[in-house]
Design an enzyme around this catalytic site. Structure first.
Site, PDB file in Angstrom:
ATOM      1  N   HIS A 125       0.859  -1.190   0.000  1.00  0.00           N
ATOM      2  CA  HIS A 125       0.000   0.000   0.000  1.00  0.00           C
ATOM      3  C   HIS A 125       0.894   1.238   0.000  1.00  0.00           C
ATOM      4  CE1 HIS A 125      -2.949   2.844   2.201  1.00  0.00           C
ATOM      5  NE2 HIS A 125      -3.201   2.863   0.907  1.00  0.00           N
ATOM      6  N   CYS A 144      -0.355   0.279   9.659  1.00  0.00           N
ATOM      7  CA  CYS A 144      -0.599   1.644   9.163  1.00  0.00           C
ATOM      8  C   CYS A 144      -2.046   1.842   8.724  1.00  0.00           C
ATOM      9  CB  CYS A 144       0.367   1.969   8.028  1.00  0.00           C
ATOM     10  SG  CYS A 144       2.059   2.148   8.628  1.00  0.00           S
ATOM     11  N   HIS A 145      -2.546   0.938   7.873  1.00  0.00           N
ATOM     12  CA  HIS A 145      -3.922   1.118   7.375  1.00  0.00           C
ATOM     13  C   HIS A 145      -4.679  -0.201   7.346  1.00  0.00           C
ATOM     14  CE1 HIS A 145      -1.206   4.113   5.467  1.00  0.00           C
ATOM     15  NE2 HIS A 145      -2.084   4.943   5.982  1.00  0.00           N
ATOM     16  N   GLY A 146      -4.142  -1.241   7.979  1.00  0.00           N
ATOM     17  CA  GLY A 146      -4.913  -2.461   8.182  1.00  0.00           C
ATOM     18  C   GLY A 146      -4.863  -3.521   7.100  1.00  0.00           C
ATOM     19  N   PRO A 159      -6.318  -1.986   2.193  1.00  0.00           N
ATOM     20  CA  PRO A 159      -6.093  -1.105   1.037  1.00  0.00           C
ATOM     21  C   PRO A 159      -4.977  -1.555   0.079  1.00  0.00           C
ATOM     22  CG  PRO A 159      -5.215  -0.105   3.023  1.00  0.00           C
ATOM     23  CD  PRO A 159      -5.957  -1.330   3.459  1.00  0.00           C
TER      24      PRO A 159
END
Ligand code: FES
Length: 186
Positions: A125, A144-146, A159
């Site tokens: 990502h 960070c964003h899963g 993501p």
């Protein structure tokens, strides 16, 4: 009275001064240029950074992953358990967005069980380093964003759009992995 005759072929004192001045100028230019030329040569550490790296994998236990560096970037080296291999083999194209068969991502030394995964440790990502989840089908979790990756580095959800890429590597022996080349002995 003796008369000194100078022909065009004989060096004069003035010629000598011109030549000497020219030589000093060349030496001066070389002296000034050398630090810049020397600065452009990569030092040993930089040259070594691009070379393949050898990793002793003899102490890595089943279910364990380590992080190594090649060309300044981190890579995971993971030794899968039998359960992780079985779980990754059960995942199909409907379970992930960038499907690749797990056996194309699991390898090992000749005459040994294929149970090794070698992948980039930068999330696809935005480049964070995912956390290793040991002994689970969900092999890595990116804080960070899963994004969640399976134990072979395939993206399951989140993501990130693509799997963790595999670097060039080869098992030089049962105890030695080399990242940075696909040719044993290179
Ligand atoms: S960098 Fe890993 S999910 Fe965003």
């Amino acid at each position: 009275m003796s008369e000194e005759t100078i022909t065009a072929d004989e060096p004069t004192r003035r010629d000598f001064i011109y030549v000497a001045t020219g030589m000093m100028g060349a030496v001066g230019v070389a002296a000034v240029a050398w630090p810049f030329i020397d600065q452009m040569r990569p030092d040993a550490a930089v040259r070594a950074a691009g070379l393949p790296v050898e990793i002793d994998i003899s102490a890595i236990e089943e279910g364990q992953a380590i992080t190594v560096t090649w060309r300044g970037k981190p890579y995971f080296v993971r030794r899968l358990t039998g359960e992780e291999i079985a779980a990754s083999g059960e995942l199909g194209a409907g379970d992930m967005k960038d499907f690749q068969p797990s056996d194309e991502r699991i390898s090992g030394p000749a005459d040994a069980e294929n149970q090794w995964v070698v992948v980039s440790a930068n999330c696809t990502h935005l480049g964070c380093i995912p956390k290793t989840v040991e002994n689970a089908p969900e092999g890595w979790y990116c804080p960070c964003h899963g994004s969640v990756f399976d134990s072979t580095g395939r993206i399951l959800r989140g993501p990130a759009a693509t799997n963790l890429p595999l670097p060039p590597f080869v098992f030089a022996s049962a105890e030695t992995l080399v990242i940075g080349t696909e040719t044993a002995g290179a």
